[in-house]
Scaffold this motif. Structure first.
Motif, PDB file in Angstrom:
ATOM      1  N   ALA A   1     -90.264 -67.381  69.529  1.00  0.00           N
ATOM      2  CA  ALA A   1     -91.685 -67.498  68.584  1.00  0.00           C
ATOM      3  C   ALA A   1     -92.157 -66.338  68.233  1.00  0.00           C
ATOM      4  O   ALA A   1     -92.278 -65.826  66.841  1.00  0.00           O
ATOM      5  N   LEU A   2     -91.871 -65.356  69.056  1.00  0.00           N
ATOM      6  CA  LEU A   2     -92.693 -63.852  68.847  1.00  0.00           C
ATOM      7  C   LEU A   2     -91.453 -63.415  67.934  1.00  0.00           C
ATOM      8  O   LEU A   2     -91.736 -62.512  66.832  1.00  0.00           O
ATOM      9  N   ALA A   3     -90.281 -63.679  68.104  1.00  0.00           N
ATOM     10  CA  ALA A   3     -89.086 -63.041  67.371  1.00  0.00           C
ATOM     11  C   ALA A   3     -89.369 -63.466  65.837  1.00  0.00           C
ATOM     12  O   ALA A   3     -89.334 -62.749  64.894  1.00  0.00           O
ATOM     13  N   TRP A   4     -89.720 -65.011  65.778  1.00  0.00           N
ATOM     14  CA  TRP A   4     -89.791 -65.429  64.385  1.00  0.00           C
ATOM     15  C   TRP A   4     -91.049 -64.760  63.727  1.00  0.00           C
ATOM     16  O   TRP A   4     -91.239 -64.571  62.479  1.00  0.00           O
ATOM     17  N   CYS A   5     -92.189 -64.511  64.476  1.00  0.00           N
ATOM     18  CA  CYS A   5     -93.284 -63.696  64.089  1.00  0.00           C
ATOM     19  C   CYS A   5     -93.076 -62.278  63.533  1.00  0.00           C
ATOM     20  O   CYS A   5     -93.478 -61.957  62.274  1.00  0.00           O
TER      21      CYS A   5
END
Length: 183
Positions: A147-151
């Protein structure tokens, strides 16, 4: 070898790679790509992107046929150049002290071969963790890490102009630092 300084947090910075694109272009065998390679550099990795010629297909080829032909061209390049790419990558890794990854583009098809995935530690307060957990709960990501990579990708996509301006300013600071005070 140039003097290397420890970055904040005690990390030693790799050597300057300002000439990497030119050096890599000169080191590559002639005829690999239809144009000069695109070289993307950060402090951990150098990615070498090359454009391959489109395969000759009949004029009535479908979009699916074109995509399959382009993917096949990339797969052939990857297999046929493996040993030579490894030799070049070892030289680049030694010279610039970064891992090397390769990517190929053919028509509208792009494929990045094995590349680095670097862990990044961060501390998040509850509101930030809730954002990540919402993305996980919604099925957008499988984990907080994903999720952090996506953000990060989303922010990068929507702030590219600002990030480019910041990179340019940082390059100018690096140039001034290298020159030092002029007497």
């Amino acid at each position: 070898m140039p003097v290397r300084f420890a970055a904040p947090g005690g990390r030693t910075e790799p050597p300057n790679a300002d000439d990497a694109a030119a050096w890599i272009t000169g080191a590559l065998p002639d005829g690999w790509f239809t144009e000069a390679p695109e070289v993307v550099i950060d402090r951990d990795e150098i990615i070498i992107w090359g454009r391959l010629p489109r395969p000759d297909l009949p004029e009535d080829a479908t979009d699916a046929d074109r995509a399959a032909g382009q993917a096949g061209r990339i797969a052939r390049f990857r297999e046929e150049t493996r040993e030579a790419r490894i030799r070049v990558a070892r030289q680049v890794e030694h010279r610039y002290q970064r891992k090397v990854a390769w990517g190929a583009r053919c028509g509208e098809t792009s494929e990045l071969f094995t590349h680095l995935s670097a862990p990044v530690m961060t501390r998040l307060r509850q509101p930030e963790r809730q954002v990540l957990d919402t993305l996980v709960d919604a099925g957008v990501a499988r984990s907080r890490s994903e999720a952090l990579a996506w953000c990060v990708k989303l922010v990068g996509r929507h702030t590219e102009d600002w990030l480019e301006e910041l990179r340019s300013a940082m390059t100018r600071v690096d140039e001034l630092r290298r020159r030092g005070p002029e007497a």
